[in-house]
Design a protein around this motif. Sequence first.
Motif, PDB file in Angstrom:
ATOM      1  N   PHE A  30       0.836  -1.201   0.000  1.00  0.00           N
ATOM      2  CA  PHE A  30       0.000   0.000   0.000  1.00  0.00           C
ATOM      3  C   PHE A  30       0.878   1.262   0.000  1.00  0.00           C
ATOM      4  CE2 PHE A  30      -2.046   3.144   2.961  1.00  0.00           C
ATOM      5  CZ  PHE A  30      -3.022   3.612   2.090  1.00  0.00           C
ATOM      6  N   ILE A  31       1.876   1.265   0.854  1.00  0.00           N
ATOM      7  CA  ILE A  31       2.744   2.445   0.951  1.00  0.00           C
ATOM      8  C   ILE A  31       3.550   2.652  -0.331  1.00  0.00           C
ATOM      9  CG2 ILE A  31       4.747   3.430   2.154  1.00  0.00           C
ATOM     10  CD1 ILE A  31       2.108   3.752   3.657  1.00  0.00           C
ATOM     11  N   GLU A  32       3.926   1.552  -0.970  1.00  0.00           N
ATOM     12  CA  GLU A  32       4.613   1.694  -2.258  1.00  0.00           C
ATOM     13  C   GLU A  32       3.725   2.450  -3.251  1.00  0.00           C
ATOM     14  OE1 GLU A  32       6.731  -1.736  -3.742  1.00  0.00           O
ATOM     15  OE2 GLU A  32       6.232  -1.219  -5.807  1.00  0.00           O
ATOM     16  N   GLU A  33       2.427   2.123  -3.247  1.00  0.00           N
ATOM     17  CA  GLU A  33       1.491   2.828  -4.141  1.00  0.00           C
ATOM     18  C   GLU A  33       1.311   4.286  -3.725  1.00  0.00           C
ATOM     19  OE1 GLU A  33       0.473   1.816  -6.933  1.00  0.00           O
ATOM     20  OE2 GLU A  33       1.199  -0.229  -6.731  1.00  0.00           O
ATOM     21  N   VAL A  34       1.311   4.546  -2.418  1.00  0.00           N
ATOM     22  CA  VAL A  34       1.222   5.935  -1.949  1.00  0.00           C
ATOM     23  C   VAL A  34       2.427   6.731  -2.461  1.00  0.00           C
ATOM     24  CG1 VAL A  34       1.299   7.408   0.115  1.00  0.00           C
ATOM     25  CG2 VAL A  34      -0.209   5.407   0.062  1.00  0.00           C
ATOM     26  N   GLY A  35       3.592   6.092  -2.456  1.00  0.00           N
ATOM     27  CA  GLY A  35       4.788   6.743  -2.987  1.00  0.00           C
ATOM     28  C   GLY A  35       4.665   7.038  -4.470  1.00  0.00           C
ATOM     29  N   GLU A  36       4.086   6.095  -5.203  1.00  0.00           N
ATOM     30  CA  GLU A  36       3.879   6.320  -6.641  1.00  0.00           C
ATOM     31  C   GLU A  36       2.874   7.446  -6.873  1.00  0.00           C
ATOM     32  OE1 GLU A  36       2.999   2.587  -8.522  1.00  0.00           O
ATOM     33  OE2 GLU A  36       4.925   1.718  -7.956  1.00  0.00           O
ATOM     34  N   LEU A  37       1.891   7.566  -5.984  1.00  0.00           N
ATOM     35  CA  LEU A  37       0.942   8.680  -6.090  1.00  0.00           C
ATOM     36  C   LEU A  37       1.663  10.016  -5.870  1.00  0.00           C
ATOM     37  CD1 LEU A  37      -1.900   9.903  -6.334  1.00  0.00           C
ATOM     38  CD2 LEU A  37      -2.212   9.433  -3.881  1.00  0.00           C
ATOM     39  N   ALA A  38       2.567  10.035  -4.890  1.00  0.00           N
ATOM     40  CA  ALA A  38       3.334  11.268  -4.644  1.00  0.00           C
ATOM     41  C   ALA A  38       4.123  11.663  -5.879  1.00  0.00           C
ATOM     42  CB  ALA A  38       4.274  11.073  -3.448  1.00  0.00           C
ATOM     43  N   ASN A  48      -1.496   9.306 -15.583  1.00  0.00           N
ATOM     44  CA  ASN A  48      -0.720   8.637 -14.546  1.00  0.00           C
ATOM     45  C   ASN A  48      -1.289   8.943 -13.156  1.00  0.00           C
ATOM     46  OD1 ASN A  48       2.296   8.991 -12.813  1.00  0.00           O
ATOM     47  ND2 ASN A  48       1.638   7.034 -13.616  1.00  0.00           N
ATOM     48  N   ARG A  49      -1.706  10.184 -12.954  1.00  0.00           N
ATOM     49  CA  ARG A  49      -2.333  10.538 -11.672  1.00  0.00           C
ATOM     50  C   ARG A  49      -3.576   9.703 -11.432  1.00  0.00           C
ATOM     51  NH1 ARG A  49      -2.072  17.200 -11.478  1.00  0.00           N
ATOM     52  NH2 ARG A  49       0.175  17.333 -11.124  1.00  0.00           N
ATOM     53  N   GLU A  50      -4.429   9.622 -12.454  1.00  0.00           N
ATOM     54  CA  GLU A  50      -5.655   8.821 -12.309  1.00  0.00           C
ATOM     55  C   GLU A  50      -5.318   7.383 -11.942  1.00  0.00           C
ATOM     56  OE1 GLU A  50      -8.532   8.883 -15.411  1.00  0.00           O
ATOM     57  OE2 GLU A  50      -8.667  11.063 -15.470  1.00  0.00           O
ATOM     58  N   ASP A  51      -4.324   6.827 -12.630  1.00  0.00           N
ATOM     59  CA  ASP A  51      -3.932   5.444 -12.374  1.00  0.00           C
ATOM     60  C   ASP A  51      -3.461   5.256 -10.937  1.00  0.00           C
ATOM     61  OD1 ASP A  51      -4.532   4.600 -14.920  1.00  0.00           O
ATOM     62  OD2 ASP A  51      -2.468   4.694 -15.651  1.00  0.00           O
ATOM     63  N   GLU A  52      -2.681   6.190 -10.454  1.00  0.00           N
ATOM     64  CA  GLU A  52      -2.123   6.035  -9.106  1.00  0.00           C
ATOM     65  C   GLU A  52      -3.177   6.253  -8.021  1.00  0.00           C
ATOM     66  OE1 GLU A  52       0.569   4.589  -8.733  1.00  0.00           O
ATOM     67  OE2 GLU A  52       1.344   4.767 -10.770  1.00  0.00           O
TER      68      GLU A  52
ATOM     69  N   GLN B  20      -7.203  25.727  -1.751  1.00  0.00           N
ATOM     70  CA  GLN B  20      -6.407  26.887  -1.344  1.00  0.00           C
ATOM     71  C   GLN B  20      -5.093  26.454  -0.708  1.00  0.00           C
ATOM     72  OE1 GLN B  20      -9.318  28.891   1.130  1.00  0.00           O
ATOM     73  NE2 GLN B  20      -9.901  30.291  -0.502  1.00  0.00           N
ATOM     74  N   ARG B  21      -5.141  25.372   0.078  1.00  0.00           N
ATOM     75  CA  ARG B  21      -3.928  24.869   0.742  1.00  0.00           C
ATOM     76  C   ARG B  21      -2.953  24.296  -0.282  1.00  0.00           C
ATOM     77  NH1 ARG B  21      -5.865  20.650   3.431  1.00  0.00           N
ATOM     78  NH2 ARG B  21      -6.420  21.722   5.333  1.00  0.00           N
ATOM     79  N   GLY B  22      -3.492  23.702  -1.334  1.00  0.00           N
ATOM     80  CA  GLY B  22      -2.667  23.137  -2.386  1.00  0.00           C
ATOM     81  C   GLY B  22      -2.356  21.667  -2.176  1.00  0.00           C
ATOM     82  N   THR B  23      -1.826  21.041  -3.234  1.00  0.00           N
ATOM     83  CA  THR B  23      -1.580  19.602  -3.194  1.00  0.00           C
ATOM     84  C   THR B  23      -0.486  19.209  -2.197  1.00  0.00           C
ATOM     85  OG1 THR B  23      -2.417  19.191  -5.419  1.00  0.00           O
ATOM     86  CG2 THR B  23      -0.798  17.614  -4.574  1.00  0.00           C
ATOM     87  N   PRO B  24       0.676  19.884  -2.172  1.00  0.00           N
ATOM     88  CA  PRO B  24       1.722  19.429  -1.234  1.00  0.00           C
ATOM     89  C   PRO B  24       1.244  19.484   0.220  1.00  0.00           C
ATOM     90  CG  PRO B  24       2.677  20.844  -2.912  1.00  0.00           C
ATOM     91  CD  PRO B  24       1.187  20.946  -3.066  1.00  0.00           C
ATOM     92  N   GLY B  25       0.628  20.581   0.627  1.00  0.00           N
ATOM     93  CA  GLY B  25       0.152  20.690   2.005  1.00  0.00           C
ATOM     94  C   GLY B  25      -0.949  19.696   2.322  1.00  0.00           C
ATOM     95  N   THR B  26      -1.829  19.468   1.365  1.00  0.00           N
ATOM     96  CA  THR B  26      -2.911  18.500   1.581  1.00  0.00           C
ATOM     97  C   THR B  26      -2.358  17.083   1.643  1.00  0.00           C
ATOM     98  OG1 THR B  26      -4.453  19.997   0.473  1.00  0.00           O
ATOM     99  CG2 THR B  26      -5.133  17.701   0.684  1.00  0.00           C
ATOM    100  N   PHE B  27      -1.308  16.828   0.856  1.00  0.00           N
ATOM    101  CA  PHE B  27      -0.678  15.499   0.904  1.00  0.00           C
ATOM    102  C   PHE B  27      -0.088  15.239   2.289  1.00  0.00           C
ATOM    103  CE2 PHE B  27       2.458  12.181  -0.042  1.00  0.00           C
ATOM    104  CZ  PHE B  27       1.713  11.339  -0.845  1.00  0.00           C
ATOM    105  N   LEU B  28       0.448  16.263   2.941  1.00  0.00           N
ATOM    106  CA  LEU B  28       0.956  16.087   4.312  1.00  0.00           C
ATOM    107  C   LEU B  28      -0.156  15.612   5.248  1.00  0.00           C
ATOM    108  CD1 LEU B  28       3.337  19.110   5.005  1.00  0.00           C
ATOM    109  CD2 LEU B  28       3.950  16.752   4.464  1.00  0.00           C
TER     110      LEU B  28
END
Lengths: 86, 86
Positions: A30-38, A48-52, B20-28
């Motif tokens: 799961f975390i590997e996929e989260v990394g690919e999403l990042a 690619n975003r949709e896929d991840e 408004q926060r944006g993707t990087p901040g929301t990803f955190l």
Amino acid sequence: MTIKEFQQLISEKYEKRDRQRGTPGTFLWFIEEVGELATALAGNDQQNREDEFADVFAWLCTLANINDVNLEKAVQKYCQGHLGYK
Amino acid sequence: MTIKEFQQLISEKYEKRDRQRGTPGTFLWFIEEVGELATALAGNDQQNREDEFADVFAWLCTLANINDVNLEKAVQKYCQGHLGYK
């Protein structure tokens, strides 16, 4: 497609194998996929975003399956005040 | 509830603020919830597990919203051969 239907589809495809692997090992995948999403979010390829996003959701569903969590039931807490959603 | 309905519900509640926060901040924030899910999976409180699965899914939906990804459409790639799912 309902959340429950997708979780069931993932169960049919992957639950047996993922249950044998166990939660810690499945969480690693799961975390590997989260990394690919990042990586996808940092890039500019929308397909690619949709896929991840789909992959992270699928692995979240399989983690829920092997931990006996009904995701559609679990999200009900977000639906208070939205009586149209059941 | 369909995947699309839940993503829309999360949009109504959170998209404006998260955009408004944006993707990087929301990803955190998303990753903070993933960490809480890990803690729940290592424990024995099933209600807590349900809650954390729901939170991770909700934050995944808000990340999808602010990146213009339709999650229900994205998961179609998992549905080939499952003609009952649309």
